[in-house]
Design a protein around this motif. Structure first.
Motif, PDB file in Angstrom:
ATOM      1  N   LEU A 146      21.467  73.327  10.316  1.00 53.49           N
ATOM      2  CA  LEU A 146      20.921  71.705  10.249  1.00 53.49           C
ATOM      3  C   LEU A 146      19.903  71.073   9.112  1.00 53.49           C
ATOM      4  N   LYS A 147      20.247  70.253   8.584  1.00 49.11           N
ATOM      5  CA  LYS A 147      18.946  69.691   7.010  1.00 49.11           C
ATOM      6  C   LYS A 147      17.777  69.001   7.988  1.00 49.11           C
ATOM      7  N   LEU A 148      17.129  68.957   8.012  1.00 44.65           N
ATOM      8  CA  LEU A 148      16.086  68.440   8.551  1.00 44.65           C
ATOM      9  C   LEU A 148      14.965  67.294   7.459  1.00 44.65           C
ATOM     10  N   GLY A 149      15.040  66.201   8.244  1.00 43.65           N
ATOM     11  CA  GLY A 149      14.018  65.132   7.197  1.00 43.65           C
ATOM     12  C   GLY A 149      13.195  64.637   7.888  1.00 43.65           C
ATOM     13  N   VAL A 150      12.096  63.926   8.177  1.00 49.24           N
ATOM     14  CA  VAL A 150      10.844  64.057   8.617  1.00 49.24           C
ATOM     15  C   VAL A 150      10.192  62.984   8.713  1.00 49.24           C
ATOM     16  N   ILE A 151       9.869  62.324   8.936  1.00 47.92           N
ATOM     17  CA  ILE A 151       8.671  60.730   8.578  1.00 47.92           C
ATOM     18  C   ILE A 151       7.702  60.827   9.637  1.00 47.92           C
TER      19      ILE A 151
ATOM     20  N   GLU B 241      12.094  68.062  -0.885  1.00 47.21           N
ATOM     21  CA  GLU B 241      12.116  66.877  -1.160  1.00 47.21           C
ATOM     22  C   GLU B 241      11.353  65.703  -1.011  1.00 47.21           C
ATOM     23  N   LYS B 242      10.496  65.300  -1.149  1.00 48.69           N
ATOM     24  CA  LYS B 242       9.298  64.715  -1.081  1.00 48.69           C
ATOM     25  C   LYS B 242       9.870  62.687  -1.049  1.00 48.69           C
ATOM     26  N   PHE B 243       9.445  61.849  -0.996  1.00 41.32           N
ATOM     27  CA  PHE B 243       9.846  60.730  -1.144  1.00 41.32           C
ATOM     28  C   PHE B 243       8.530  59.680  -0.700  1.00 41.32           C
ATOM     29  N   ASP B 244       8.346  58.543  -1.474  1.00 44.24           N
ATOM     30  CA  ASP B 244       7.140  57.911  -0.659  1.00 44.24           C
ATOM     31  C   ASP B 244       7.985  56.283  -0.626  1.00 44.24           C
ATOM     32  N   ASN B 245       9.365  56.786  -0.665  1.00 48.58           N
ATOM     33  CA  ASN B 245      10.071  54.986  -0.721  1.00 48.58           C
ATOM     34  C   ASN B 245      11.124  56.130   0.379  1.00 48.58           C
ATOM     35  N   LEU B 246      11.025  54.793   1.459  1.00 47.01           N
ATOM     36  CA  LEU B 246      11.882  55.160   2.689  1.00 47.01           C
ATOM     37  C   LEU B 246      13.455  55.388   2.564  1.00 47.01           C
ATOM     38  N   ALA B 247      13.886  53.694   1.542  1.00 47.26           N
ATOM     39  CA  ALA B 247      15.692  53.329   1.136  1.00 47.26           C
ATOM     40  C   ALA B 247      15.897  54.265   0.774  1.00 47.26           C
TER      41      ALA B 247
ATOM     42  N   PHE C  49      16.590  57.841   3.177  1.00 42.75           N
ATOM     43  CA  PHE C  49      17.862  57.646   4.243  1.00 42.75           C
ATOM     44  C   PHE C  49      19.079  57.833   3.177  1.00 42.75           C
ATOM     45  N   LYS C  50      18.735  57.921   2.182  1.00 41.25           N
ATOM     46  CA  LYS C  50      20.137  58.730   0.669  1.00 41.25           C
ATOM     47  C   LYS C  50      20.198  59.616   0.851  1.00 41.25           C
ATOM     48  N   ALA C  51      19.124  60.873   1.083  1.00 43.18           N
ATOM     49  CA  ALA C  51      19.086  62.311   1.064  1.00 43.18           C
ATOM     50  C   ALA C  51      20.576  62.573   1.926  1.00 43.18           C
ATOM     51  N   PRO C  52      20.994  63.418   1.312  1.00 44.34           N
ATOM     52  CA  PRO C  52      22.001  64.629   1.995  1.00 44.34           C
ATOM     53  C   PRO C  52      21.261  65.147   3.230  1.00 44.34           C
ATOM     54  N   LEU C  53      20.630  64.594   4.603  1.00 39.90           N
ATOM     55  CA  LEU C  53      20.485  65.368   5.403  1.00 39.90           C
ATOM     56  C   LEU C  53      20.994  65.274   6.925  1.00 39.90           C
ATOM     57  N   ASP C  54      21.453  65.932   7.498  1.00 38.67           N
ATOM     58  CA  ASP C  54      21.843  65.702   9.100  1.00 38.67           C
ATOM     59  C   ASP C  54      20.934  65.686   9.759  1.00 38.67           C
ATOM     60  N   VAL C  55      19.366  65.298  10.356  1.00 40.13           N
ATOM     61  CA  VAL C  55      19.385  64.893  10.815  1.00 40.13           C
ATOM     62  C   VAL C  55      17.670  64.398  10.720  1.00 40.13           C
ATOM     63  N   ILE C  56      17.266  62.949  11.254  1.00 39.76           N
ATOM     64  CA  ILE C  56      16.137  62.443  10.841  1.00 39.76           C
ATOM     65  C   ILE C  56      14.883  62.306  12.198  1.00 39.76           C
ATOM     66  N   TYR C  57      13.922  63.453  12.242  1.00 41.29           N
ATOM     67  CA  TYR C  57      13.227  63.198  13.408  1.00 41.29           C
ATOM     68  C   TYR C  57      11.379  62.071  12.981  1.00 41.29           C
ATOM     69  N   ILE C  58      11.606  60.892  13.814  1.00 35.53           N
ATOM     70  CA  ILE C  58      10.338  60.283  13.396  1.00 35.53           C
ATOM     71  C   ILE C  58       9.718  60.348  14.733  1.00 35.53           C
TER      72      ILE C  58
ATOM     73  N   LEU D   3      21.880  54.201  10.215  1.00 34.44           N
ATOM     74  CA  LEU D   3      23.401  53.320   9.118  1.00 34.44           C
ATOM     75  C   LEU D   3      22.961  53.839   7.717  1.00 34.44           C
ATOM     76  N   ALA D   4      22.701  54.543   8.199  1.00 33.94           N
ATOM     77  CA  ALA D   4      22.732  55.640   7.106  1.00 33.94           C
ATOM     78  C   ALA D   4      23.442  56.929   7.048  1.00 33.94           C
ATOM     79  N   GLY D   5      23.940  56.977   8.584  1.00 32.48           N
ATOM     80  CA  GLY D   5      24.543  58.181   8.923  1.00 32.48           C
ATOM     81  C   GLY D   5      24.521  59.241   9.322  1.00 32.48           C
ATOM     82  N   HIS D   6      22.868  59.237   9.550  1.00 33.76           N
ATOM     83  CA  HIS D   6      22.195  60.152  10.332  1.00 33.76           C
ATOM     84  C   HIS D   6      21.927  60.405  11.405  1.00 33.76           C
ATOM     85  N   ASN D   7      21.517  61.276  12.566  1.00 34.31           N
ATOM     86  CA  ASN D   7      21.510  61.654  13.570  1.00 34.31           C
ATOM     87  C   ASN D   7      19.832  61.996  13.547  1.00 34.31           C
ATOM     88  N   VAL D   8      19.780  61.071  14.420  1.00 33.31           N
ATOM     89  CA  VAL D   8      17.995  61.029  14.760  1.00 33.31           C
ATOM     90  C   VAL D   8      16.663  61.293  16.324  1.00 33.31           C
TER      91      VAL D   8
END
Ligand SMILES: NC(=O)c1ccc[n+]([C@@H]2O[C@H](COP(=O)([O-])OP(=O)(O)OC[C@H]3O[C@@H](n4cnc5c(N)ncnc54)[C@H](OP(=O)(O)O)[C@@H]3O)[C@@H](O)[C@H]2O)c1
Length: 124
Positions: free
Chosen positions: A2-7, A50-56, A59-68, A84-89
């Motif tokens: 699972l590709k994990l994105g982190v905020i 991948e590093k982002f400083d823009n939230l929009a 959220f468009k990145a191809p991630l499976d899970v976003i941890y906030i 709404l972008a289709g990610h599990n959270v």
């Protein structure tokens, strides 16, 4: 995997990533920070993040899970946008400010066919 994105880039986010990797089910893949320098520092121990400083854009990145793991007052809007972008959270505790927000997020997750979890362990 699972590709994990982190905020968020504090110690709790790092702890979560280390624990997630121990399961061998998650791969830390992207991080959002208000500053790219912080995102770079935070992810320096890992490859191909991948590093982002823009939230929009995050959220468009191809991630499976976003941890906030942002300050609590930001959880609701960030979780809503992620779903709404289709990610599990997975949202750090306390997930939301009131039951109305929680009910809305549970409904949105169901409607969008994704999972929502609060990062809390209940021991019975
Ligand atoms: N499960 C547990 O045992 C446990 C333990 C500690 C904390 N928590 C929870 O984890 C979450 C984060 O807690 P924390 O103590 O790590 O919080 P924090 O250090 O205040 O903030 C976490 C991250 O959010 C970003 N941030 C900070 N202030 C912000 C602001 N005003 N606007 C937008 N972004 C901001 C920062 O990332 P950038 O600078 O990179 O944007 C920071 O690294 C909270 O929900 C807390 O309750 C849980």
């Amino acid at each position: 995997m699972l590709k994990l994105g982190v905020i968020g880039t504090s110690w709790i986010a790092r702890s979560f990533i280390d624990a997630a990797h121990m399961t061998e089910k998650f791969q830390f893949s992207a991080v959002y920070s208000r500053r790219l320098e912080s995102a770079e520092q935070f992810s320096a121990d890992f490859e191909a993040i991948e590093k982002f400083d823009n939230l929009a854009d995050f959220f468009k990145a191809p991630l499976d899970v976003i941890y906030i793991a942002s300050p609590n007052a930001l959880h609701f809007e960030q979780a809503k946008s992620a779903i709404l972008a289709g990610h599990n959270v997975i949202v750090e505790k306390p997930a939301f400010s009131n039951p109305t927000e929680l009910t809305e997020i549970i409904g949105l997750a169901k409607a969008n066919n994704v999972f929502f979890f609060e990062a809390a362990r209940n021991i019975h």
